[in-house]
Design a protein around this motif. Structure first.
Motif, PDB file in Angstrom:
ATOM      1  N   ASN A  17       0.817  -1.212   0.000  1.00 19.86           N
ATOM      2  CA  ASN A  17       0.000   0.000   0.000  1.00 19.86           C
ATOM      3  C   ASN A  17       0.854   1.267   0.000  1.00 19.86           C
ATOM      4  O   ASN A  17       0.507   2.257   0.625  1.00 19.86           O
ATOM      5  N   TRP A  18       1.996   1.203  -0.715  1.00 19.62           N
ATOM      6  CA  TRP A  18       2.822   2.388  -0.884  1.00 19.62           C
ATOM      7  C   TRP A  18       2.496   2.992  -2.246  1.00 19.62           C
ATOM      8  O   TRP A  18       2.677   2.349  -3.279  1.00 19.62           O
ATOM      9  N   LEU A  19       2.068   4.254  -2.245  1.00 17.76           N
ATOM     10  CA  LEU A  19       1.665   4.885  -3.495  1.00 17.76           C
ATOM     11  C   LEU A  19       2.855   5.530  -4.186  1.00 17.76           C
ATOM     12  O   LEU A  19       3.790   5.998  -3.525  1.00 17.76           O
ATOM     13  N   ALA A  20       2.815   5.572  -5.519  1.00 15.12           N
ATOM     14  CA  ALA A  20       3.842   6.273  -6.281  1.00 15.12           C
ATOM     15  C   ALA A  20       3.733   7.769  -6.006  1.00 15.12           C
ATOM     16  O   ALA A  20       2.622   8.327  -5.987  1.00 15.12           O
ATOM     17  N   ILE A  21       4.868   8.415  -5.746  1.00 13.20           N
ATOM     18  CA  ILE A  21       4.819   9.855  -5.466  1.00 13.20           C
ATOM     19  C   ILE A  21       5.269  10.673  -6.662  1.00 13.20           C
ATOM     20  O   ILE A  21       5.323  11.894  -6.603  1.00 13.20           O
ATOM     21  N   CYS A  22       5.623   9.987  -7.771  1.00 15.45           N
ATOM     22  CA  CYS A  22       6.173  10.727  -8.906  1.00 15.45           C
ATOM     23  C   CYS A  22       5.106  11.485  -9.686  1.00 15.45           C
ATOM     24  O   CYS A  22       5.446  12.368 -10.480  1.00 15.45           O
ATOM     25  N   GLN A  23       3.832  11.124  -9.504  1.00 12.88           N
ATOM     26  CA  GLN A  23       2.791  11.941 -10.125  1.00 12.88           C
ATOM     27  C   GLN A  23       2.798  13.346  -9.522  1.00 12.88           C
ATOM     28  O   GLN A  23       2.591  14.324 -10.222  1.00 12.88           O
ATOM     29  N   GLN A  24       3.018  13.415  -8.224  1.00 11.44           N
ATOM     30  CA  GLN A  24       3.046  14.719  -7.560  1.00 11.44           C
ATOM     31  C   GLN A  24       4.407  15.404  -7.735  1.00 11.44           C
ATOM     32  O   GLN A  24       4.482  16.578  -8.047  1.00 11.44           O
ATOM     33  N   PHE A  25       5.459  14.635  -7.504  1.00 13.39           N
ATOM     34  CA  PHE A  25       6.797  15.243  -7.465  1.00 13.39           C
ATOM     35  C   PHE A  25       7.603  14.824  -8.692  1.00 13.39           C
ATOM     36  O   PHE A  25       8.645  14.158  -8.570  1.00 13.39           O
ATOM     37  N   GLY A  26       7.137  15.201  -9.875  1.00 20.99           N
ATOM     38  CA  GLY A  26       7.786  14.771 -11.108  1.00 20.99           C
ATOM     39  C   GLY A  26       9.219  15.249 -11.244  1.00 20.99           C
ATOM     40  O   GLY A  26      10.124  14.458 -11.544  1.00 20.99           O
ATOM     41  N   ASP A  27       9.475  16.527 -10.996  1.00 21.78           N
ATOM     42  CA  ASP A  27      10.825  17.072 -11.143  1.00 21.78           C
ATOM     43  C   ASP A  27      11.787  16.431 -10.157  1.00 21.78           C
ATOM     44  O   ASP A  27      12.926  16.085 -10.500  1.00 21.78           O
ATOM     45  N   PHE A  28      11.306  16.264  -8.927  1.00 22.21           N
ATOM     46  CA  PHE A  28      12.126  15.633  -7.892  1.00 22.21           C
ATOM     47  C   PHE A  28      12.529  14.221  -8.324  1.00 22.21           C
ATOM     48  O   PHE A  28      13.699  13.831  -8.208  1.00 22.21           O
ATOM     49  N   CYS A  29      11.541  13.475  -8.859  1.00 20.71           N
ATOM     50  CA  CYS A  29      11.817  12.104  -9.281  1.00 20.71           C
ATOM     51  C   CYS A  29      12.814  12.071 -10.422  1.00 20.71           C
ATOM     52  O   CYS A  29      13.710  11.225 -10.460  1.00 20.71           O
ATOM     53  N   GLN A  30      12.682  13.004 -11.373  1.00 25.42           N
ATOM     54  CA  GLN A  30      13.612  13.015 -12.507  1.00 25.42           C
ATOM     55  C   GLN A  30      15.031  13.312 -12.054  1.00 25.42           C
ATOM     56  O   GLN A  30      15.988  12.681 -12.510  1.00 25.42           O
ATOM     57  N   LYS A  31      15.158  14.265 -11.125  1.00 26.32           N
ATOM     58  CA  LYS A  31      16.503  14.619 -10.648  1.00 26.32           C
ATOM     59  C   LYS A  31      17.149  13.460  -9.899  1.00 26.32           C
ATOM     60  O   LYS A  31      18.323  13.150 -10.095  1.00 26.32           O
ATOM     61  N   THR A  32      16.353  12.808  -9.019  1.00 27.10           N
ATOM     62  CA  THR A  32      16.934  11.698  -8.259  1.00 27.10           C
ATOM     63  C   THR A  32      17.272  10.533  -9.188  1.00 27.10           C
ATOM     64  O   THR A  32      18.304   9.879  -9.009  1.00 27.10           O
ATOM     65  N   SER A  33      16.414  10.276 -10.205  1.00 27.18           N
ATOM     66  CA  SER A  33      16.715   9.188 -11.142  1.00 27.18           C
ATOM     67  C   SER A  33      18.010   9.463 -11.880  1.00 27.18           C
ATOM     68  O   SER A  33      18.851   8.560 -12.042  1.00 27.18           O
ATOM     69  N   GLY A  34      18.192  10.724 -12.305  1.00 27.49           N
ATOM     70  CA  GLY A  34      19.435  11.074 -12.992  1.00 27.49           C
ATOM     71  C   GLY A  34      20.656  10.861 -12.110  1.00 27.49           C
ATOM     72  O   GLY A  34      21.688  10.363 -12.567  1.00 27.49           O
ATOM     73  N   SER A  35      20.523  11.207 -10.821  1.00 21.45           N
ATOM     74  CA  SER A  35      21.650  11.011  -9.900  1.00 21.45           C
ATOM     75  C   SER A  35      21.978   9.539  -9.748  1.00 21.45           C
ATOM     76  O   SER A  35      23.155   9.164  -9.674  1.00 21.45           O
ATOM     77  N   VAL A  36      20.929   8.685  -9.704  1.00 23.72           N
ATOM     78  CA  VAL A  36      21.175   7.253  -9.562  1.00 23.72           C
ATOM     79  C   VAL A  36      21.892   6.719 -10.794  1.00 23.72           C
ATOM     80  O   VAL A  36      22.829   5.906 -10.687  1.00 23.72           O
ATOM     81  N   VAL A  37      21.488   7.200 -11.987  1.00 16.88           N
ATOM     82  CA  VAL A  37      22.168   6.778 -13.214  1.00 16.88           C
ATOM     83  C   VAL A  37      23.646   7.198 -13.166  1.00 16.88           C
ATOM     84  O   VAL A  37      24.543   6.402 -13.489  1.00 16.88           O
ATOM     85  N   ALA A  38      23.914   8.436 -12.719  1.00 17.40           N
ATOM     86  CA  ALA A  38      25.304   8.898 -12.621  1.00 17.40           C
ATOM     87  C   ALA A  38      26.087   8.043 -11.643  1.00 17.40           C
ATOM     88  O   ALA A  38      27.270   7.728 -11.878  1.00 17.40           O
ATOM     89  N   SER A  39      25.437   7.640 -10.544  1.00 18.86           N
ATOM     90  CA  SER A  39      26.158   6.830  -9.564  1.00 18.86           C
ATOM     91  C   SER A  39      26.486   5.453 -10.138  1.00 18.86           C
ATOM     92  O   SER A  39      27.548   4.896  -9.848  1.00 18.86           O
ATOM     93  N   PHE A  40      25.592   4.901 -10.975  1.00 20.20           N
ATOM     94  CA  PHE A  40      25.915   3.606 -11.592  1.00 20.20           C
ATOM     95  C   PHE A  40      27.051   3.743 -12.597  1.00 20.20           C
ATOM     96  O   PHE A  40      27.871   2.816 -12.755  1.00 20.20           O
ATOM     97  N   ALA A  41      27.134   4.909 -13.263  1.00 22.58           N
ATOM     98  CA  ALA A  41      28.288   5.158 -14.133  1.00 22.58           C
ATOM     99  C   ALA A  41      29.568   5.144 -13.307  1.00 22.58           C
ATOM    100  O   ALA A  41      30.584   4.545 -13.717  1.00 22.58           O
ATOM    101  N   ALA A  42      29.529   5.794 -12.128  1.00 24.14           N
ATOM    102  CA  ALA A  42      30.706   5.782 -11.252  1.00 24.14           C
ATOM    103  C   ALA A  42      31.050   4.359 -10.827  1.00 24.14           C
ATOM    104  O   ALA A  42      32.228   3.990 -10.747  1.00 24.14           O
ATOM    105  N   VAL A  43      30.014   3.529 -10.567  1.00 24.86           N
ATOM    106  CA  VAL A  43      30.254   2.138 -10.160  1.00 24.86           C
ATOM    107  C   VAL A  43      30.969   1.366 -11.267  1.00 24.86           C
ATOM    108  O   VAL A  43      31.952   0.653 -11.010  1.00 24.86           O
ATOM    109  N   VAL A  44      30.501   1.542 -12.513  1.00 25.00           N
ATOM    110  CA  VAL A  44      31.140   0.828 -13.633  1.00 25.00           C
ATOM    111  C   VAL A  44      32.596   1.261 -13.780  1.00 25.00           C
ATOM    112  O   VAL A  44      33.497   0.425 -13.963  1.00 25.00           O
ATOM    113  N   LEU A  45      32.847   2.581 -13.657  1.00 30.51           N
ATOM    114  CA  LEU A  45      34.226   3.063 -13.761  1.00 30.51           C
ATOM    115  C   LEU A  45      35.086   2.510 -12.630  1.00 30.51           C
ATOM    116  O   LEU A  45      36.262   2.170 -12.837  1.00 30.51           O
ATOM    117  N   LEU A  46      34.507   2.382 -11.427  1.00 33.37           N
ATOM    118  CA  LEU A  46      35.274   1.833 -10.302  1.00 33.37           C
ATOM    119  C   LEU A  46      35.596   0.359 -10.511  1.00 33.37           C
ATOM    120  O   LEU A  46      36.667  -0.108 -10.118  1.00 33.37           O
TER     121      LEU A  46
END
Lengths: 202, 202
Positions: B159-188
């Motif tokens: 019963n956890w609702l998606a919050i990205c309908q409300q906080f679209g910009d926030f979700c996009q920014k955090t998703s981008g950061s996670v992608v960047a962190s996975f790039a750092a992981v691959v480089l490491l």
């Protein structure tokens, strides 16, 4: 006389390695000592590998069998919780199963490293695959830890309620599996560093 | 004549290493070639390290500045979302900041590896700390990926609702950061394997 000496040197090491490297590395005694050091590292590698496989197996089975059926029904929660209700826990089970299978399948290579302590190829193969397995295990453990934390504490900002009041047994089982997976992660870190140390003094 | 030759050999390598190891490893020509190979690996290591530091910095800043204030108020959601509403995102910011700081601070050691390609100590230090940094970055990336997935998709079982309908910009920014962190992981991952390769042929 010379032949019998050469036969004596042959005993502790494999023949191909000895022919190529021993004359460059110094006396046979020094060479045997180096092989012994590497053999000790390889035996420790095997012990760590079996322990990591056991921890990964425990994590996989613990999470895979985690389910709980509630004796009552409320407006907000389902009757039953199992690991495949949460995609992160499914990823955890699949990821840790892959890591466990890899660790079991890599045991023969570790045994080869004990039999031929100075061979490079199996060591390089092990360190590359160990690093990949470490990353897979760590991401599965980290992701599940985040969800388990959320299940225990909830989040008021996102209006996600803690589900551990309802599904106490389920939460305990999943938490235990996450702890086991972090144990596997720590063992894998030591495996990678041990392989790096074994590659060092060739 | 012999003296001038020895001076010629001195140029590409550090003096201590040459005295101890060169006679065992074979001809000076072969030795210089090996040093050149290791120097190439060390330069590639430096490039990867700077790239990984940049990716980690991007992930840290992206997540640290991710916040969104809604222009309206509903019964269930807060006005504002920022990274410190979710403990996992706080862990992400702290973890990636540590990884970024470590990567920047390790650049001098990587430069030492370029200047002295056959030195073992800085390589061993780097591979040990790189492995730890890899684990920290991977766990932060994995945990945040689990939460970002939950924010996008929600979970009906818990019963956890998606919050990205409300906080679209926030979700996009955090998703981008996670992608960047996975790039750092691959480089490491490549950094760890590169250090292992450089340790190999000593």
């Amino acid at each position: 006389m010379e032949k019998s000496e050469s036969a004596k040197i042959d005993i502790p090491e494999s023949s191909r390695e000895r022919k190529g490297k021993a004359p460059l590395l110094g006396s046979p005694v020094q060479y045997a000592r180096k092989g012994g050091y590497k053999r000790g590292v390889a035996i420790f590698d095997l012990i760590l590998r079996v322990s990591a496989a056991a921890a990964a197996l425990g994590a996989t089975v613990g999470m895979g069998t985690a389910e709980q059926t509630l004796p009552f029904f409320t407006q907000f929660f389902q009757f039953q919780a199992s690991y495949d209700d949460l995609p992160t826990f499914s990823f955890f089970v699949i990821g840790m199963a892959i890591v466990c299978a890899y660790l079991v399948l890599s045991i023969p290579f570790s045994v080869v490293c004990i039999a031929r302590p100075l061979a490079i190829a199996p060591r390089l193969l092990l360190i590359i695959l160990d690093t990949v397995a470490l990353t897979l295990a760590t991401s599965a453990a980290g992701a599940s830890a985040a969800i388990v934390y959320l299940a225990h504490n909830g989040n008021s900002g996102a209006n996600w309620l803690a589900i551990c009041q309802q599904f106490g047994d389920f939460c305990q089982k999943t938490s235990g599996s996450v702890v086991a997976s972090f144990a596997a992660v720590v063992l894998l870190i030591f495996l990678v560093l041990l392989s790096a140390l074994a590659l060092r003094k060739h």
